[in-house]
Scaffold this motif. Structure first.
Motif, mmCIF file in Angstrom:
data_model
loop_
_atom_site.group_PDB
_atom_site.id
_atom_site.type_symbol
_atom_site.label_atom_id
_atom_site.label_comp_id
_atom_site.label_asym_id
_atom_site.label_seq_id
_atom_site.Cartn_x
_atom_site.Cartn_y
_atom_site.Cartn_z
ATOM 1 N N ILE A 192 -5.758 -1.679 -10.852
ATOM 2 C CA ILE A 192 -5.427 -0.192 -11.191
ATOM 3 C C ILE A 192 -4.143 -0.127 -11.035
ATOM 4 O O ILE A 192 -3.290 1.229 -11.420
ATOM 5 C CB ILE A 192 -6.452 0.568 -10.663
ATOM 6 N N GLU A 204 -2.353 0.790 -8.569
ATOM 7 C CA GLU A 204 -2.155 1.870 -7.550
ATOM 8 C C GLU A 204 -2.556 1.739 -6.065
ATOM 9 O O GLU A 204 -3.296 0.856 -6.046
ATOM 10 C CB GLU A 204 -3.151 2.999 -7.965
ATOM 11 N N PRO A 205 -1.992 2.177 -5.075
ATOM 12 C CA PRO A 205 -2.566 2.131 -3.907
ATOM 13 C C PRO A 205 -3.998 2.641 -3.825
ATOM 14 O O PRO A 205 -4.502 3.505 -4.404
ATOM 15 C CB PRO A 205 -1.581 2.934 -2.999
ATOM 16 N N THR A 206 -4.637 2.040 -2.947
ATOM 17 C CA THR A 206 -6.076 2.652 -2.796
ATOM 18 C C THR A 206 -6.363 3.603 -1.604
ATOM 19 O O THR A 206 -5.577 3.632 -0.682
ATOM 20 C CB THR A 206 -7.169 1.247 -2.323
ATOM 21 N N ASP A 207 -7.215 4.281 -1.747
ATOM 22 C CA ASP A 207 -7.556 5.411 -0.744
ATOM 23 C C ASP A 207 -7.922 4.769 0.600
ATOM 24 O O ASP A 207 -7.622 5.269 1.522
ATOM 25 C CB ASP A 207 -8.336 6.406 -1.316
ATOM 26 N N GLY A 208 -8.969 3.823 0.401
ATOM 27 C CA GLY A 208 -9.478 3.216 1.595
ATOM 28 C C GLY A 208 -8.833 2.355 2.521
ATOM 29 O O GLY A 208 -8.609 2.742 3.865
ATOM 30 N N GLY A 209 -8.461 1.153 1.777
ATOM 31 C CA GLY A 209 -7.429 0.365 2.622
ATOM 32 C C GLY A 209 -8.366 -0.407 3.504
ATOM 33 O O GLY A 209 -9.615 -0.651 3.559
ATOM 34 N N ASP A 246 -3.855 -1.843 -5.214
ATOM 35 C CA ASP A 246 -4.967 -2.471 -6.048
ATOM 36 C C ASP A 246 -4.343 -2.931 -7.364
ATOM 37 O O ASP A 246 -3.799 -2.096 -8.109
ATOM 38 C CB ASP A 246 -6.049 -1.577 -6.295
ATOM 39 N N ARG A 301 2.489 6.798 -5.873
ATOM 40 C CA ARG A 301 1.653 6.687 -7.017
ATOM 41 C C ARG A 301 2.109 6.754 -8.430
ATOM 42 O O ARG A 301 3.188 7.626 -8.477
ATOM 43 C CB ARG A 301 0.556 7.941 -6.988
ATOM 44 N N GLY A 327 0.790 -1.133 0.024
ATOM 45 C CA GLY A 327 0.045 0.124 0.111
ATOM 46 C C GLY A 327 0.781 1.381 -0.292
ATOM 47 O O GLY A 327 0.349 2.361 -0.192
ATOM 48 N N PRO A 373 -3.234 1.488 4.067
ATOM 49 C CA PRO A 373 -3.487 1.542 2.791
ATOM 50 C C PRO A 373 -3.368 0.070 2.149
ATOM 51 O O PRO A 373 -2.471 -0.544 2.615
ATOM 52 C CB PRO A 373 -2.316 2.629 2.092
#
Ligand SMILES: Nc1ncnc2c1ncn2[C@@H]1O[C@H](COP(=O)(O)OP(=O)(O)OP(=O)(O)O)[C@@H](O)[C@H]1O
Ligand SMILES: [Mg+2]
Length: 221
Positions: free
Chosen positions: A114, A116-121, A111, A65, A61, A108
């Motif tokens: 995509i 990229e790290p996810t915002d929600g985690g 994903d 980016r 995570g 985090p």
């Protein structure tokens, strides 16, 4: 914890994770494609079945980016130690250690779909056991700046190893599924993943235990 040498099932590995009133942070380090995320999830599930709340907190995570990597001209090197936010990872590990069980700590995730790290985690809150898994948990600052503090924030750290041909096959497969041609996938594996694997292999002797998969179980050394 003391693991016996020999072949242990995931259930047996879970039984050796100590019961503590404070949070227990177990690291699983190892090269790309070794099966760290898979083992972490299986161990987490076994602990859950035994009524012991555990959560997986992956290092993934903390990937920077893609726009940041692009600006640094480092997108092609994605996955190398300096393409992660090591300082953020260390700070959040420290926060996990210092925050009482019951108080939420966001974490985090990455994903792969995509890239990229996810915002929600995920949110770590009531879990006494946190399984921290990733490539660079056992590096020294001489090997890659910014990572050396990680080990001191883990209670214990295993190293999951796998033979190089197995890593190569899994990684080529992953990259082709991710959209690369077979040639592009082989190039990424040879030029990047396996170079990272060599760096990580140098940290193997710093692990408390080295595990290698044997069927669904794991040989412990
Ligand atoms: N014990 C195992 N036996 C056979 N295949 C496995 C085993 N563990 C993992 N795999 C497979 O190997 C691939 C890589 O596993 P996984 O994603 O868990 O590796 P990883 O160490 O987390 O890699 P990365 O460092 O790149 O995140 C997956 O396709 C997974 O299904
Ligand atoms: Mg993984």
């Amino acid at each position: 914890m003391t693991l016996p040498n020999g072949v242990l099932s995931v259930c047996e590995l879970a039984q050796h994770v100590p019961v503590r009133s404070a949070r227990f942070l177990l690291g699983i380090a190892g090269p790309p494609g070794a099966g760290k995320s898979t083992l972490a999830q299986r161990l987490c599930a076994k602990l859950g079945e035994a009524g012991r709340a555990a959560v997986v907190a992956p290092m993934d995570g903390y990937h920077l980016r893609n726009e940041v990597l692009r600006a640094r001209n480092a997108l092609a090197r994605k996955g190398e130690p300096d393409t992660f936010d090591a300082a953020g990872f260390v700070a959040d590990l420290r926060l996990l250690r210092e925050t009482p069980v019951g108080t939420p700590v966001p974490w985090p995730l990455f994903d792969r779909a995509i890239d990229e790290p996810t915002d929600g985690g995920v949110v770590v809150r009531d879990e006494h056991i946190v399984i921290v898994e990733g490539n660079y948990l056992l590096l020294t600052d001489a090997e890659a700046p910014g990572w050396a503090e990680v080990r001191g924030l883990l209670d214990e750290c295993w190293y999951l190893d796998a033979p190089r041909p197995v890593l190569t096959e899994r990684l080529v497969h992953r990259h082709t599924v991710g959209g690369r041609t077979p040639d592009e996938a082989s190039e990424k594996v040879a030029g990047s993943d396996l170079r990272n694997a060599d760096l990580i292999a140098a940290s193997r002797n710093r692990a408390d235990y080295v595990l290698t998969a044997e069927g669904p179980s794991f040989r412990v050394n």
